[in-house]
Design a protein around this motif. Structure first.
Motif, PDB file in Angstrom:
ATOM      1  N   MET A 183      35.969  44.970  34.447  1.00  0.00           N
ATOM      2  CA  MET A 183      34.975  44.645  33.429  1.00  0.00           C
ATOM      3  C   MET A 183      35.275  43.332  32.714  1.00  0.00           C
ATOM      4  SD  MET A 183      32.511  46.710  33.524  1.00  0.00           S
ATOM      5  CE  MET A 183      31.732  46.063  32.047  1.00  0.00           C
ATOM      6  N   ALA A 184      36.488  42.812  32.858  1.00  0.00           N
ATOM      7  CA  ALA A 184      36.826  41.537  32.210  1.00  0.00           C
ATOM      8  C   ALA A 184      35.908  40.406  32.664  1.00  0.00           C
ATOM      9  CB  ALA A 184      38.278  41.167  32.488  1.00  0.00           C
ATOM     10  N   ASN A 185      35.327  40.527  33.850  1.00  0.00           N
ATOM     11  CA  ASN A 185      34.436  39.482  34.359  1.00  0.00           C
ATOM     12  C   ASN A 185      32.979  39.687  33.974  1.00  0.00           C
ATOM     13  OD1 ASN A 185      35.907  37.416  35.574  1.00  0.00           O
ATOM     14  ND2 ASN A 185      36.293  38.635  37.405  1.00  0.00           N
ATOM     15  N   ALA A 186      32.705  40.692  33.141  1.00  0.00           N
ATOM     16  CA  ALA A 186      31.352  40.814  32.592  1.00  0.00           C
ATOM     17  C   ALA A 186      31.077  39.601  31.715  1.00  0.00           C
ATOM     18  CB  ALA A 186      31.229  42.093  31.780  1.00  0.00           C
ATOM     19  N   ALA A 187      29.817  39.233  31.615  1.00  0.00           N
ATOM     20  CA  ALA A 187      29.402  38.092  30.794  1.00  0.00           C
ATOM     21  C   ALA A 187      29.958  36.769  31.306  1.00  0.00           C
ATOM     22  CB  ALA A 187      29.788  38.293  29.332  1.00  0.00           C
ATOM     23  N   THR A 188      30.249  36.699  32.612  1.00  0.00           N
ATOM     24  CA  THR A 188      30.664  35.455  33.246  1.00  0.00           C
ATOM     25  C   THR A 188      29.829  35.249  34.510  1.00  0.00           C
ATOM     26  OG1 THR A 188      32.327  36.323  34.801  1.00  0.00           O
ATOM     27  CG2 THR A 188      33.036  35.979  32.508  1.00  0.00           C
ATOM     28  N   GLN A 189      29.975  34.087  35.119  1.00  0.00           N
ATOM     29  CA  GLN A 189      29.265  33.830  36.374  1.00  0.00           C
ATOM     30  C   GLN A 189      29.761  34.710  37.513  1.00  0.00           C
ATOM     31  OE1 GLN A 189      29.639  29.527  36.983  1.00  0.00           O
ATOM     32  NE2 GLN A 189      27.482  29.308  36.443  1.00  0.00           N
ATOM     33  N   SER A 190      30.903  35.345  37.340  1.00  0.00           N
ATOM     34  CA  SER A 190      31.445  36.180  38.410  1.00  0.00           C
ATOM     35  C   SER A 190      30.855  37.583  38.434  1.00  0.00           C
ATOM     36  CB  SER A 190      32.976  36.286  38.286  1.00  0.00           C
ATOM     37  OG  SER A 190      33.583  35.075  38.672  1.00  0.00           O
TER      38      SER A 190
END
Length: 498
Positions: free
Chosen positions: A232-239
């Protein structure tokens, strides 16, 4: 002449994917063994469930999902993250002109890469459907199925019923797996659900469309489990959109590997003490076998649990606060005779669930803004609504918006859980005059308890698809999807997407 993928695809099963035998594959019935496991029951379900088990309600709801997913995918093909993914695939892999790419009529890729980039497109703006327990089911499944449809020879295209059957299998598997965990019912904290159950659903759907046998279907799920999971750390990113793209692609990879004979754990979905299978993703995972469709008339989860369709491209939780804030906007406009100024506002209080990744006081990118209670509430206070244009750079940088953002406080009431079926959004605005205005949303328009009408869904689709297609193709797509179960093959649908 057959392409490389068409020549190389040879299912180990004696069932063929060509048109004549593909239909008979749907009628094959394999009886359960006395030692059936959870994993084998899932494989048996994927292989043996029949189109007659699809109720009229499930057919209608799943066609709405297909239409919405294609629309958000076409609009998503205009985004930067999609372009980055497409350029990567074109430059890093050898050309393989087989399967179409959303919004790019002159571009084709290998089936797995097409599934990837089209999956990225579907989630690139966080505009895709959401289910309960929380996941985005369609974007992980549909791109892989459409890639297969393009892959198969012209005289062997699946029928519309074949496509809908495989699609519903992929949705059902996702829902069943998530219902084995209480943890999965809440807004996630560890793994992004589409990267987990979406990969499994894609594998199941592809295995069905490719007519794999029961054991191959089970192996496809087990292989997919080894390819699943994103933090979930990559939520709100282009990933984050890559999670959906990978789910679609890797589920297809798993089914193709299983078709070649690759094997994996026969107990991946079972609870085996001391050895984590699917339980690695959900600590309270408590699986149960799927009933045999011929012994117990199967009821699809989509029959009882409808889908949420978003009116604007942002995390589902944003729709509660946006609707609550829009109520206050109407009052503010009335008080100020049509010229509402942020200077009128002294304090803004949001009462929302506790969920760290969507609590973003000052978002710095469009992806962060799509995951910010504060941004979406303030945008709706300012404009009366949130739209596709709300996330453009010029909208994000408005001084008046940042004035409102600087006045936001957040509370997390105990009666407001991080659960899409039970949460609410409440906005309280205190004016410099001392007046206090309140807006509350318990169920927004588009939620499964208050679903978009067919007219509203078509309007959303036409707006999205119209960004890249001419009106005639948009109309033809609506007609093809709404009559999908009557198509003898998928060519009329594919023709509009080429």
């Amino acid at each position: 002449m057959l392409s490389k993928v068409q020549r190389s695809f040879r299912p180990r099963s004696t069932l063929s994917v060509v048109r004549g035998l593909h239909k008979s594959a749907l009628d094959v019935v394999q009886r359960p063994t006395s030692e059936e496991t959870v994993t084998s029951s899932f494989g048996r379900f994927i292989q043996s469930v029949q189109p007659r088990h699809l109720s009229p309600k499930v057919l209608q709801r799943s066609k709405r999902m297909v239409l919405d997913s294609i629309g958000v995918g076409l609009l998503g093909s205009t985004t930067e993250v999609f372009d980055l993914a497409l350029q990567h695939c074109k430059h890093m892999y050898a050309p393989d002109d087989i399967s179409f790419v959303y919004g790019h009529s002159g571009t084709k890729l290998s089936p797995t890469l097409a599934a990837f980039v089209n999956g990225v497109a579907a989630h690139s703006m966080d505009f895709d459907d959401t289910w309960h327990p929380a996941t985005h089911p369609s974007g992980a499944v549909l791109p892989a199925l459409l890639a297969i449809c393009d892959m198969l020879p012209s005289n062997s295209k699946p029928s519309g019923v074949d496509l809908l059957m495989a699609f519903n299998v992929g949705i059902e598997i996702q829902g069943r797996l998530m219902r084995f965990s209480n943890e999965a019912h809440n807004i996630p904290k560890r793994f992004h659900p589409p990267s987990v159950v979406g990969t499994m659903g894609s594998a199941a759907a592809c295995a069905r469309l490719l007519s794999l046998d029961r054991l191959q279907c089970s192996h496809a799920l087990a292989i997919a489990a080894s390819l699943a999971g994103a933090p979930m750390a990559n939520a709100a990113t282009q990933s984050k959109p890559l999670h959906i793209g990978n789910a679609s692609r890797l589920g297809l990879e798993a089914a193709l590997l299983a078709s070649r004979g690759l094997e994996a754990s026969p107990l991946v979905l079972d609870a085996v003490p001391g050895v984590a299978g699917f339980s690695a993703f959900y600590e309270d995972y408590a699986p149960r076998p799927l009933a045999y469709p011929e012994e117990e008339e199967h009821s699809f989860l989509l029959d009882e649990q409808d889908m949420a369709f978003k009116r604007f491209p942002a995390h589902l939780g944003m729709h509660w606060v946006a609707d609550a804030a829009a109520i206050i906007h109407k009052t503010l406009v009335g008080l100020s005779t049509g010229s509402f100024s942020p200077g009128m506002v002294q304090d803004i209080l949001l009462r929302v669930p506790q969920s760290k990744y969507i609590n973003r006081p000052f978002p710095e990118s469009e992806h962060q803004a799509r995951h910010s209670f504060q941004f979406n509430a303030c945008t709706a206070l300012l404009d009366g609504e949130v739209t596709v244009q709300s996330f453009q750079p010029e909208a994000l940088l408005r001084p008046e918006l940042h004035t409102l953002l600087s006045r936001v406080r957040v509370e997390h009431p105990d009666d407001n859980p991080a659960n899409f079926d039970r949460m609410y959004g409440e906005v309280e605005v205190t004016l410099v005059s001392g007046d206090v205005l309140r807006g509350r949303c318990d169920t927004f328009y588009g939620h499964w308890r208050n679903p978009l009408s067919n007219e509203s869904l078509r309007k959303k689709f036409r707006n999205n698809a119209g960004a890249v297609l001419i009106p005639e193709k948009v109309d033809a797509l609506v007609e093809a999807v709404e009559g999908l179960e009557y198509l003898t093959d998928c060519k009329p649908l594919l023709a509009q997407l080429q």
